[in-house]
Design a protein around this motif. Structure first.
Motif, PDB file in Angstrom:
ATOM      1  N   TRP A  34      13.261 -67.336  27.119  1.00 39.53           N
ATOM      2  CA  TRP A  34      14.689 -67.344  26.821  1.00 39.53           C
ATOM      3  C   TRP A  34      14.998 -68.533  25.919  1.00 39.53           C
ATOM      4  N   TYR A  35      15.689 -68.223  24.818  1.00 35.22           N
ATOM      5  CA  TYR A  35      16.154 -69.244  23.884  1.00 35.22           C
ATOM      6  C   TYR A  35      17.671 -69.137  23.766  1.00 35.22           C
ATOM      7  N   ARG A  36      18.294 -70.252  23.417  1.00 36.20           N
ATOM      8  CA  ARG A  36      19.690 -70.208  22.991  1.00 36.20           C
ATOM      9  C   ARG A  36      19.766 -70.696  21.540  1.00 36.20           C
ATOM     10  N   GLN A  37      20.655 -70.046  20.788  1.00 36.21           N
ATOM     11  CA  GLN A  37      20.834 -70.398  19.389  1.00 36.21           C
ATOM     12  C   GLN A  37      22.223 -70.955  19.178  1.00 36.21           C
ATOM     13  N   LEU A  43      16.936 -72.652  17.414  1.00 36.35           N
ATOM     14  CA  LEU A  43      16.661 -72.029  18.710  1.00 36.35           C
ATOM     15  C   LEU A  43      16.016 -73.056  19.631  1.00 36.35           C
ATOM     16  N   ARG A  44      16.547 -73.151  20.829  1.00 36.70           N
ATOM     17  CA  ARG A  44      16.002 -74.083  21.812  1.00 36.70           C
ATOM     18  C   ARG A  44      15.559 -73.306  23.054  1.00 36.70           C
ATOM     19  N   LEU A  45      14.393 -73.651  23.547  1.00 35.50           N
ATOM     20  CA  LEU A  45      13.798 -72.941  24.675  1.00 35.50           C
ATOM     21  C   LEU A  45      14.474 -73.353  25.967  1.00 35.50           C
ATOM     22  N   ILE A  46      14.900 -72.355  26.752  1.00 33.89           N
ATOM     23  CA  ILE A  46      15.561 -72.625  28.028  1.00 33.89           C
ATOM     24  C   ILE A  46      14.535 -72.563  29.169  1.00 33.89           C
ATOM     25  N   HIS A  47      13.921 -71.400  29.318  1.00 30.03           N
ATOM     26  CA  HIS A  47      12.888 -71.187  30.326  1.00 30.03           C
ATOM     27  C   HIS A  47      11.852 -70.235  29.757  1.00 30.03           C
ATOM     28  N   TYR A  48      10.672 -70.251  30.369  1.00 32.58           N
ATOM     29  CA  TYR A  48       9.626 -69.342  29.954  1.00 32.58           C
ATOM     30  C   TYR A  48       8.853 -68.868  31.174  1.00 32.58           C
ATOM     31  N   SER A  49       8.064 -67.808  30.947  1.00 35.97           N
ATOM     32  CA  SER A  49       7.191 -67.290  31.993  1.00 35.97           C
ATOM     33  C   SER A  49       5.908 -66.823  31.338  1.00 35.97           C
ATOM     34  N   ASN A  50       4.793 -67.389  31.724  1.00 30.47           N
ATOM     35  CA  ASN A  50       3.512 -67.020  31.121  1.00 30.47           C
ATOM     36  C   ASN A  50       2.939 -65.732  31.727  1.00 30.47           C
ATOM     37  N   GLY A  58      11.970 -75.104  29.904  1.00 33.13           N
ATOM     38  CA  GLY A  58      11.860 -75.444  28.497  1.00 33.13           C
ATOM     39  C   GLY A  58      12.595 -76.717  28.174  1.00 33.13           C
ATOM     40  N   GLU A  59      13.152 -76.745  26.965  1.00 28.09           N
ATOM     41  CA  GLU A  59      13.815 -77.939  26.447  1.00 28.09           C
ATOM     42  C   GLU A  59      15.194 -78.162  27.059  1.00 28.09           C
ATOM     43  N   VAL A  60      15.921 -77.070  27.358  1.00 30.76           N
ATOM     44  CA  VAL A  60      17.304 -77.170  27.839  1.00 30.76           C
ATOM     45  C   VAL A  60      17.525 -76.291  29.063  1.00 30.76           C
ATOM     46  N   PRO A  61      16.902 -76.592  30.197  1.00 30.80           N
ATOM     47  CA  PRO A  61      16.957 -75.708  31.365  1.00 30.80           C
ATOM     48  C   PRO A  61      18.163 -75.891  32.285  1.00 30.80           C
ATOM     49  N   ASP A  62      18.870 -77.024  32.140  1.00 37.19           N
ATOM     50  CA  ASP A  62      19.912 -77.343  33.113  1.00 37.19           C
ATOM     51  C   ASP A  62      21.040 -76.318  33.083  1.00 37.19           C
TER      52      ASP A  62
ATOM     53  N   ALA B   1       4.022 -83.970  21.760  1.00 32.92           N
ATOM     54  CA  ALA B   1       5.043 -82.924  21.744  1.00 32.92           C
ATOM     55  C   ALA B   1       5.034 -82.216  20.393  1.00 32.92           C
ATOM     56  N   GLN B   2       5.387 -80.960  20.447  1.00 33.18           N
ATOM     57  CA  GLN B   2       5.441 -80.180  19.220  1.00 33.18           C
ATOM     58  C   GLN B   2       6.828 -80.278  18.607  1.00 33.18           C
ATOM     59  N   SER B   3       6.879 -80.264  17.289  1.00 31.14           N
ATOM     60  CA  SER B   3       8.177 -80.247  16.618  1.00 31.14           C
ATOM     61  C   SER B   3       8.041 -79.634  15.245  1.00 31.14           C
ATOM     62  N   VAL B   4       9.158 -79.154  14.736  1.00 35.48           N
ATOM     63  CA  VAL B   4       9.224 -78.550  13.415  1.00 35.48           C
ATOM     64  C   VAL B   4      10.428 -79.119  12.692  1.00 35.48           C
ATOM     65  N   ALA B   5      10.248 -79.444  11.423  1.00 30.45           N
ATOM     66  CA  ALA B   5      11.345 -79.928  10.595  1.00 30.45           C
ATOM     67  C   ALA B   5      11.530 -79.005   9.402  1.00 30.45           C
ATOM     68  N   GLN B   6      12.753 -78.580   9.209  1.00 31.95           N
ATOM     69  CA  GLN B   6      13.136 -77.844   8.011  1.00 31.95           C
ATOM     70  C   GLN B   6      14.161 -78.731   7.312  1.00 31.95           C
ATOM     71  N   PRO B   7      13.736 -79.439   6.276  1.00 25.08           N
ATOM     72  CA  PRO B   7      14.570 -80.510   5.720  1.00 25.08           C
ATOM     73  C   PRO B   7      15.813 -80.044   4.979  1.00 25.08           C
ATOM     74  N   GLU B   8      15.862 -78.779   4.602  1.00 21.32           N
ATOM     75  CA  GLU B   8      17.010 -78.263   3.840  1.00 21.32           C
ATOM     76  C   GLU B   8      17.824 -77.324   4.710  1.00 21.32           C
ATOM     77  N   ASP B   9      19.121 -77.628   4.861  1.00 24.50           N
ATOM     78  CA  ASP B   9      19.988 -76.707   5.587  1.00 24.50           C
ATOM     79  C   ASP B   9      20.207 -75.436   4.778  1.00 24.50           C
TER      80      ASP B   9
END
Lengths: 112, 115
Positions: A34-37, A43-50, A58-62, B1-9
């Motif tokens: 699950w992601y939120r945009q 897109l930020r990851l909320i939760h996952y299931s393998n 994920g990154e924003v689970p609260d 940690a993994q990260s991605v940057a897209q420098p241009e909006d």
């Protein structure tokens, strides 16, 4: 047609209410996400299931919880919605043998 | 940690001109890299991926991307842009050989192709 189905497509929800976003896939994929945009945040990851029976944060689970009782379904629950949870929510899945994820069409949620 | 940057909006190009949408990444170990496209009010559509092998990867709709390990980049390219290419583009990364590891996305780049 195989794919991911999300429901509802959109929803307006009063703050404090409980809401479950549904996600079903028929591709027999092991992993689901699950992601939120949000504008400007991507897109930020909320939760996952393998795999069925396991979930992770994920990154924003609260404020969110998930369950994975079987392979096909991965519902996302907001126990008590807040306006900051206004967003577009995407469910995705991937198989063990392929690296890319496949996405549903999204649920647009507005919390007022 | 993994990260991605897209420098241009936003990237603006004229129809028929070549286009490049930039992406750099950070991941421990070898990366799997992806590009997705999103049209208004739609989900994300997979365009192409780099897993291993040739650094130049070809994907859907005439798009290609070049993996550059030394610069940790994976720029999306197309030789001749179409107005219909106008959309939001996302670069994503995951760690190689970790089944089920979630994709981490950049913030997206809006491509606008003018006629």
């Amino acid at each position: 047609i195989a794919g991911i189905t999300q429901a509802p497509t959109s929803q307006i929800l009063a703050a404090g209410r409980r809401m479950t976003l549904r996600c079903t896939q028929d591709m027999r994929h092991n992993a689901m996400y699950w992601y939120r945009q949000d504008l400007g945040l991507g897109l930020r990851l909320i939760h996952y299931s393998n795999t069925a029976g396991t979930t992770g944060k994920g990154e924003v689970p609260d404020g969110y919880s998930v369950s994975r009782a079987n392979t096909d379904d991965f519902p996302l629950t907001l126990a008590s919605a807040v306006p900051s949870q206004t967003s577009v929510y995407f469910c995705a899945s991937s198989s063990q043998g392929r690296a890319e994820a496949f996405f549903g069409q999204g649920t647009r949620l507005t919390v007022v | 940690a993994q990260s991605v940057a897209q420098p241009e909006d936003q990237v603006n190009v004229a129809e028929g001109n070549p286009l490049t949408v930039k992406c750099t990444y950070s991941v421990s170990g070898n990366p799997y890299l992806f590009w997705y496209v999103q049209y208004p009010n739609r989900g994300l559509q997979f365009l192409l991926k780099y897993i291993t092998g040739d650094n130049l990867v070809k994907g859907s709709y005439g798009f290609e991307a070049e993996f550059n390990k030394s610069q940790t980049s994976f720029h999306l390219k197309k030789p001749s842009a179409l107005v219909s290419d106008s959309a939001l583009y996302f670069c994503a990364v995951r760690r190689a050989n970790q089944a089920g590891t979630a994709l981490i996305f950049g913030k997206g780049t809006t491509l606008s192709v003018s006629s």
